[in-house]
Design an enzyme around this catalytic site. Structure first.
Site, PDB file in Angstrom:
ATOM      1  N   ALA A 126       0.935  -1.308  -0.171  1.00  0.00           N
ATOM      2  CA  ALA A 126       0.009   0.065  -0.036  1.00  0.00           C
ATOM      3  C   ALA A 126       0.998   1.403   0.064  1.00  0.00           C
ATOM      4  CB  ALA A 126      -0.845   0.068   1.084  1.00  0.00           C
ATOM      5  N   ASP A 127       1.834   1.455   0.746  1.00  0.00           N
ATOM      6  CA  ASP A 127       2.976   2.354   0.816  1.00  0.00           C
ATOM      7  C   ASP A 127       3.704   2.422  -0.643  1.00  0.00           C
ATOM      8  OD1 ASP A 127       2.975   3.705   3.107  1.00  0.00           O
ATOM      9  OD2 ASP A 127       4.066   2.139   4.375  1.00  0.00           O
ATOM     10  N   VAL A 128       4.008   1.479  -1.176  1.00  0.00           N
ATOM     11  CA  VAL A 128       4.795   1.441  -2.350  1.00  0.00           C
ATOM     12  C   VAL A 128       4.057   1.927  -3.420  1.00  0.00           C
ATOM     13  CG1 VAL A 128       6.015   0.005  -4.111  1.00  0.00           C
ATOM     14  CG2 VAL A 128       6.622  -0.461  -1.814  1.00  0.00           C
ATOM     15  N   GLY A 146       3.193   5.613  -3.261  1.00  0.00           N
ATOM     16  CA  GLY A 146       4.190   6.315  -3.911  1.00  0.00           C
ATOM     17  C   GLY A 146       4.475   6.423  -5.414  1.00  0.00           C
TER      18      GLY A 146
END
Length: 397
Positions: free
Chosen positions: A182-184, A187
């Protein structure tokens, strides 16, 4: 692309002031840096810098065998950046951020919504002085909505956004993806939004606010499962490695391991059945079409799994590749990075950091005229503070 000491790339000359930490923002700014942008990363001296510097082991060890602040986690998203230790809670730190913002094309931050307003460093404040600034904000739930004030972590986004409900064995517990996806992906979306805003700035001179939420990004990449639900009203179920819309498309056990099978159409299914000496299945109306196979998934699997388990991984891969049926191994990371494919695609790179050699994952973008470059190894905490803060033009290499 080999490690380079010469700044170049499609974003050469673009200046990025990075106030983000952990993974989503740093993933974005590393990608911008790989494409040639000059990135200054601001790190909090009170906490020892980016949180991920402490997220080890493993760490890079220096020549004397001492642990450094270069954890593998930190290095995964922080090459091609300068590190500046600066406390933005102080008037001096705030003034320095404004000075740096005056030299920057892009500012990216992942503070809680409203967190930078008390310092006068939010978009509304800085855009008055720097109307051309592209200002990117990343948070857990976004700047609006009832959950805007809640903290944002990858695990929370995966839980709230639905992907955990789809991941795992049918009778098992909800399961997160093995990395902070989810973070990647947030980004990655941030990078696209920033580049779109830069295109607008090139035409008009106007900056703008690019705003993302981890949860929004995670919902966006629910793709077919999300749209399946929206158009059927049926809540999807966990299927392990099976596909909701294609059959057979799964991980299968062999006599000596596991492999991935992806039968994408009915003609592939006929060839697959022929290889297994089960040609009659392809003529059976219960299995002849993909729709029929989905309706009779359990019955088909009950035949296919024993047939696959009776053969070795190598035998199945060689046989199905000869039949032009999509199949492949399930590799561990030692196998991945030892493969000729990884070497050919330059997906492992080696750089020399201040603490010693480091091994990193390469950029997957292959641009024929302006390739990604690896100019700076992940920096030690605050390594560039004095030079940047004393320079008339802080973004000059």
């Amino acid at each position: 692309m080999a490690v380079s000491e010469t700044p170049q790339g499609p974003l050469s000359g673009v200046r990025v002031l990075d106030l983000s930490r952990i993974l989503a923002g740093p993933t974005c700014t590393q990608l911008l840096g790989d494409l040639g942008a000059n990135v200054i990363k601001i790190e909090n001296p009170a906490s020892g810098g980016d949180d991920t510097r402490q997220w080890g082991p493993p760490y890079v060890m220096d020549a004397e065998g001492n642990q450094t602040d270069l954890s593998a986690y930190f290095m995964a998203a922080n090459r091609n950046k300068l590190s500046v230790a600066l406390d933005i809670a102080t008037p001096e730190g705030q003034a320095e951020i404004r000075r740096l913002a005056g030299h920057a094309d892009i500012l990216i931050e992942n503070f809680k919504p409203g967190g930078l307003a008390r310092y006068g460093l939010d978009y509304a404040s800085l855009s008055k002085t720097f109307p051309g600034l592209v200002y990117c904000s990343i948070s857990g739930f976004g700047q609006t909505g009832p959950n805007a004030s809640k903290p944002g972590y990858d695990l929370l986004a995966q839980g709230f956004g639905g992907i955990m409900s789809l991941t795992g064995e049918p009778e098992g517990a909800p399961m997160k993806v093995g990395v902070g996806i989810a973070d990647v992906m947030c980004g990655m979306y941030a990078t696209v939004g920033i580049l779109a805003a830069l295109r607008h700035k090139d035409r008009t001179g106007e900056g703008q606010h690019v705003e993302l939420a981890l949860v929004d990004a995670q919902i966006a990449w629910m793709i077919n499962e999300g749209v399946n639900y929206l158009n059927s009203g049926k809540v999807p179920e966990r299927r392990g490695n099976a596909h909701p819309n294609i059959m057979p498309y799964d991980v299968y056990q062999t006599s000596d391991g596991h492999l991935v099978l992806a039968v994408g159409n009915d003609s592939q299914f006929r060839r697959y059945c022929g290889f297994l000496d089960l040609a009659h299945l392809a003529e059976d109306p219960h299995f002849a079409t993909n729709q029929a196979r989905l309706q009779n998934r359990a019955a088909l699997d009950a035949v296919l799994r024993p047939a696959m388990a009776a053969r070795s991984t190598a035998e199945v891969i060689a046989g199905l590749e000869a039949q032009k049926v999509t199949v492949g191994p399930v590799q561990t990371l030692d196998q991945v990075f030892a493969s000729e494919q990884v070497a050919a695609r330059q997906m492992q790179i080696d750089m020399q950091s201040e603490a010693g050699p480091v091994h990193l994952i390469g950029n997957p973008l292959k641009l024929s005229r302006t390739p990604a470059t690896y100019r700076k190894a992940p920096p030690r905490f605050g390594a560039d503070t004095q030079r940047v803060l004393s320079a008339e033009d802080p973004f000059t290499d």
